[in-house]
Write a protein that holds these residues in place. Structure first.
Motif, PDB file in Angstrom:
ATOM      1  N   ASN A 180      77.148  48.511  69.850  1.00  0.00           N
ATOM      2  CA  ASN A 180      76.762  49.116  68.568  1.00  0.00           C
ATOM      3  C   ASN A 180      76.563  48.045  67.503  1.00  0.00           C
ATOM      4  O   ASN A 180      75.628  48.112  66.695  1.00  0.00           O
ATOM      5  CB  ASN A 180      77.829  50.098  68.099  1.00  0.00           C
ATOM      6  CG  ASN A 180      78.092  51.207  69.098  1.00  0.00           C
ATOM      7  OD1 ASN A 180      78.910  51.038  69.995  1.00  0.00           O
ATOM      8  ND2 ASN A 180      77.398  52.321  68.963  1.00  0.00           N
ATOM      9  N   SER A 239      78.844  55.035  64.289  1.00  0.00           N
ATOM     10  CA  SER A 239      79.609  53.879  64.737  1.00  0.00           C
ATOM     11  C   SER A 239      80.063  53.009  63.572  1.00  0.00           C
ATOM     12  O   SER A 239      81.181  52.475  63.577  1.00  0.00           O
ATOM     13  CB  SER A 239      78.785  53.035  65.716  1.00  0.00           C
ATOM     14  OG  SER A 239      77.610  52.537  65.089  1.00  0.00           O
ATOM     15  N   HIS A 288      82.950  48.565  70.466  1.00  0.00           N
ATOM     16  CA  HIS A 288      81.651  48.844  69.839  1.00  0.00           C
ATOM     17  C   HIS A 288      80.730  47.623  69.824  1.00  0.00           C
ATOM     18  O   HIS A 288      79.843  47.525  68.991  1.00  0.00           O
ATOM     19  CB  HIS A 288      81.865  49.328  68.404  1.00  0.00           C
ATOM     20  CG  HIS A 288      82.415  50.722  68.300  1.00  0.00           C
ATOM     21  ND1 HIS A 288      83.728  51.014  68.564  1.00  0.00           N
ATOM     22  CD2 HIS A 288      81.821  51.896  67.955  1.00  0.00           C
ATOM     23  CE1 HIS A 288      83.930  52.318  68.380  1.00  0.00           C
ATOM     24  NE2 HIS A 288      82.798  52.869  68.011  1.00  0.00           N
ATOM     25  N   ARG A 298      73.281  46.391  67.942  1.00  0.00           N
ATOM     26  CA  ARG A 298      72.168  47.222  67.473  1.00  0.00           C
ATOM     27  C   ARG A 298      72.153  47.339  65.951  1.00  0.00           C
ATOM     28  O   ARG A 298      71.091  47.412  65.334  1.00  0.00           O
ATOM     29  CB  ARG A 298      72.246  48.610  68.119  1.00  0.00           C
ATOM     30  CG  ARG A 298      71.876  48.606  69.592  1.00  0.00           C
ATOM     31  CD  ARG A 298      71.656  50.023  70.108  1.00  0.00           C
ATOM     32  NE  ARG A 298      72.868  50.812  69.999  1.00  0.00           N
ATOM     33  CZ  ARG A 298      73.812  50.857  70.937  1.00  0.00           C
ATOM     34  NH1 ARG A 298      73.688  50.142  72.035  1.00  0.00           N
ATOM     35  NH2 ARG A 298      74.879  51.607  70.773  1.00  0.00           N
ATOM     36  N   SER A 322      74.931  57.765  75.164  1.00  0.00           N
ATOM     37  CA  SER A 322      75.675  56.530  75.421  1.00  0.00           C
ATOM     38  C   SER A 322      76.401  56.573  76.751  1.00  0.00           C
ATOM     39  O   SER A 322      76.871  55.553  77.244  1.00  0.00           O
ATOM     40  CB  SER A 322      76.706  56.303  74.307  1.00  0.00           C
ATOM     41  OG  SER A 322      77.689  57.321  74.338  1.00  0.00           O
ATOM     42  N   GLU A 364      70.360  50.741  65.686  1.00  0.00           N
ATOM     43  CA  GLU A 364      71.426  51.703  65.979  1.00  0.00           C
ATOM     44  C   GLU A 364      70.983  53.116  65.583  1.00  0.00           C
ATOM     45  O   GLU A 364      70.528  53.344  64.453  1.00  0.00           O
ATOM     46  CB  GLU A 364      72.694  51.323  65.207  1.00  0.00           C
ATOM     47  CG  GLU A 364      73.863  52.292  65.397  1.00  0.00           C
ATOM     48  CD  GLU A 364      74.545  52.184  66.754  1.00  0.00           C
ATOM     49  OE1 GLU A 364      75.674  52.667  66.900  1.00  0.00           O
ATOM     50  OE2 GLU A 364      73.930  51.615  67.691  1.00  0.00           O
TER      51      GLU A 364
END
Length: 209
Positions: free
Chosen positions: A185, A145, A182, A188, A40, A194
């Motif tokens: 995230n 996450s 996030h 995703r 990331s 994710e």
């Protein structure tokens, strides 16, 4: 000491402690290069784990949490009675310092571990609730996450229970800010793309929010 000065000092103290980039420092010391070049690209424990070094990731998690707790503890001890009143500002400062360290051009981590450490210092029920929900959701979904965001939001209820609005307000501000970090995230997660825990050491560069 004037109250406004206590608030200012607590916030600055938290920001300085929070800005220490332990993930970057530890991976460089271990000869793993710049952690920002993999996964990331952020400096938190989850990205350190993508190096394959679990001990280093655990150390990053611990130290990032400790700096959040230290900001609150030191503010309370240093500023006396006013320190307790502005502990929430020290906690907010620590999380913002971690997410936007000036030494790294404001490009830091997402703040989960630092927030958890601050929650521990603000009140152990807040920490236990957030940590338990984080671990439970992460174990069930295998998505770090998702666990982190769920834990942050769960912290608001015990904060309101033990401290009312004066404590719940900074905890809620931290929780909502960390969740806002996030955004990628969340996108995703909704798309079903994710990465799960243990899914490769370097699943590809993502853009941070």
């Amino acid at each position: 000491m004037p109250f406004w000065l206590a608030v200012f000092l607590a916030f600055i103290l938290g920001g300085l402690l929070g800005s220490i980039p332990f993930g970057l420092l530890l991976t460089r010391a271990a000869g793993l290069g710049d952690i920002r070049a993999i996964g990331s690209g952020n400096i938190g424990a989850t990205n350190v784990l993508r190096t394959g070094n679990k001990a280093l990731a655990a150390a990053t998690l611990l130290l990032d949490g400790l700096k959040g707790a230290a900001a609150v503890w030191i503010a309370a001890a240093w500023l006396g009675p006013q320190g307790g009143a502005v502990a929430g500002l020290a906690a907010i400062g620590a999380v913002l310092g971690h997410c936007h360290p000036p030494w790294l051009g404001g490009r830091g981590g997402k703040g989960v571990a630092t927030a958890l450490g601050a929650f521990l210092a603000l009140g152990w029920p807040i920490f236990l609730t957030a940590a338990a929900v984080w671990l439970l959701v992460a174990k069930l979904t295998r998505i770090s996450s998702a666990g982190g965001m769920a834990g942050m939001l769960a912290a608001i209820l015990p904060a309101a229970w033990i401290g009312g609005a004066p404590l719940a307000t900074p905890v809620a501000a931290i929780a909502l800010y960390v969740v806002s970090r996030h955004r990628a995230n969340i996108e995703r997660l909704l798309a079903g793309t994710e990465p799960r825990i243990g899914q490769g050491k370097n699943p590809g560069k993502e853009r941070r929010p």
